[in-house]
Scaffold this active site. Structure first.
Site, short mmCIF file in Angstrom:
data_model
loop_
_atom_site.label_atom_id
_atom_site.label_comp_id
_atom_site.label_asym_id
_atom_site.label_seq_id
_atom_site.Cartn_x
_atom_site.Cartn_y
_atom_site.Cartn_z
N GLN A 74 -5.12 -1.99 9.20
CA GLN A 74 -5.20 -3.08 8.58
C GLN A 74 -5.76 -4.11 9.53
O GLN A 74 -5.38 -4.27 10.81
CB GLN A 74 -3.43 -3.45 8.53
CG GLN A 74 -3.13 -4.99 7.79
CD GLN A 74 -3.68 -4.91 6.32
OE1 GLN A 74 -3.47 -3.58 5.54
NE2 GLN A 74 -4.32 -5.87 6.00
N LYS B 31 0.79 -1.23 -0.22
CA LYS B 31 -0.07 -0.04 -0.16
C LYS B 31 0.89 1.07 0.07
O LYS B 31 0.40 2.23 -0.72
CB LYS B 31 -0.92 -0.07 1.34
CG LYS B 31 -2.07 -0.96 1.10
CD LYS B 31 -2.88 -1.30 2.37
CE LYS B 31 -3.87 -2.38 1.85
NZ LYS B 31 -4.54 -3.31 3.06
N ASP C 39 -11.85 2.06 3.35
CA ASP C 39 -12.16 0.60 3.18
C ASP C 39 -13.55 0.57 2.96
O ASP C 39 -14.12 -0.46 2.61
CB ASP C 39 -11.48 -0.16 4.62
CG ASP C 39 -10.44 -0.61 4.10
OD1 ASP C 39 -10.17 -1.13 2.89
OD2 ASP C 39 -9.82 -1.16 5.18
#
Ligand code: NAP
Length: 305
Positions: free
Chosen positions: A117, A73, A140
């Site tokens: 995460q 990322k 997200d």
């Protein structure tokens, strides 16, 4: 000899002039490169206005798989011209400490997107952490406010993996409207939003799960089949309708420890019209769509969208 026009997408003529299936392989690396190039081009335009999209990635503990995802990322951020910050916290971080960091990032003006995460350690309630992220920085799209917006079809962000799957389906040129779409898996991060996105594009959608009866028969009705169950090579060629678009979300290990999907690629590729490989299918799309969401977040926060 046949007419030269295959009755199936991806059908080819064999040596006797009969059409046989040979699936088109959907190239996730190529499609994700297009998405990232578009993001990079728009980021360069924003930079001229003095706006640099910023993504904060938070990782708790030292899980090797999570570390690889976080590194990828960060690399993707650098490649498209974003500012990125990594917050690596020890495995014994408390829920309060993580929530305090999220709150600080919510207030940080140079951070437009926050990604924590997952999975998190057992002392931390994942739901509380997701709920603490400001919905406009929730790249997200896991926050209940964003999930609700997806439900009503009025959203800024889509969850990264289903959004990438939609890009891959679009890349085939196959029209979704009116098609039978079957999604296997009903998780909040893949199956459910995937079904909703197909519905928004007027697919006739069936969601299957571990309690579904007659799974094979239902699969065989699918013009578009999305598989997200987490079981290596579970869907075999005899479960697939000839010519179907098959999107394999699974990231599993086969009996030799090799990365594979939820679909048995070898038997499926002779039946499907289009199919994603694993690796090289859905996987590369997830980070590309995260970049797209972070760009969208920056635009929304600067009233440019
Ligand atoms: P998950 O939360 O474990 O959900 C799995 C779903 O599959 C559940 O809804 C479950 O049904 C269903 N299922 C399990 N066994 C089944 C069976 N025998 N028949 C029918 N349905 C069955 O998994 P997930 O997070 O959605 O992930 C699914 C897969 O996608 C995993 O391999 C994961 O690694 C992969 N993944 C890949 C990416 C990527 O970027 N490529 C991103 C996310 C996930 P119940 O609800 O009834 O239990």
């Amino acid at each position: 000899m046949l007419s030269g026009v295959s009755p199936y997408p991806g059908g080819v003529e064999d040596w006797k002039g009969c059409f046989i299936m040979a699936a088109n392989i959907i190239d996730g690396k190529a499609v994700s490169a297009q998405v990232k190039a578009a993001v990079a081009a728009e980021t360069a335009e924003l930079a001229e206005k003095g706006i640099i999209p910023g993504l904060a990635v938070v990782i708790v503990g030292d899980d090797p798989a999570s570390r690889v995802y976080v590194n990828n990322k960060k690399k993707a951020c650098a490649a498209v011209g974003f500012h990125s910050e990594e917050y690596a916290l020890p495995a014994d971080t408390s829920e309060e400490q993580l929530l305090a960091l999220v709150e600080r990032l919510n207030q940080k003006p140079d951070i437009n997107g926050i990604l924590v995460q997952l999975p998190l350690q057992e002392q931390i309630d994942e739901h509380k952490v997701i709920a603490a992220i400001s919905p406009e920085k929730d790249v997200d799209a896991f926050h209940a406010a964003n999930v609700g917006k997806i439900m009503i079809g009025d959203f800024d962000f889509l969850p990264c993996t289903p959004s990438g799957c939609m890009d891959l389906i679009h890349s085939t040129g196959v029209e979704i409207t009116g098609k039978n779409c079957v999604v296997i898996g009903r998780s909040n991060i893949v199956g459910k939003p995937m079904a909703m996105l197909l519905l928004h594009e007027s697919g006739t959608v069936t969601i299957c799960h571990s309690k579904t009866k007659n799974l094979k028969e239902i699969c065989k009705t699918a013009d578009i089949l999305v598989v997200a169950i987490g079981k290596a090579k579970f869907v075999t060629g005899d479960m697939i309708k000839p010519g179907a678009v098959v999107i394999d979300v699974g990231m599993d290990r086969d009996e030799n420890g090799k990365l594979c999907g939820d679909v048995d690629f070898e038997s499926a590729k002779d039946v499907a019209g289009f199919i994603t490989p694993v690796p090289g299918g859905v996987g590369p799309m997830t980070i590309a769509t995260l970049m797209r969401n972070t760009l969208t977040a920056a635009k929304v926060q600067h009233n440019l969208k």
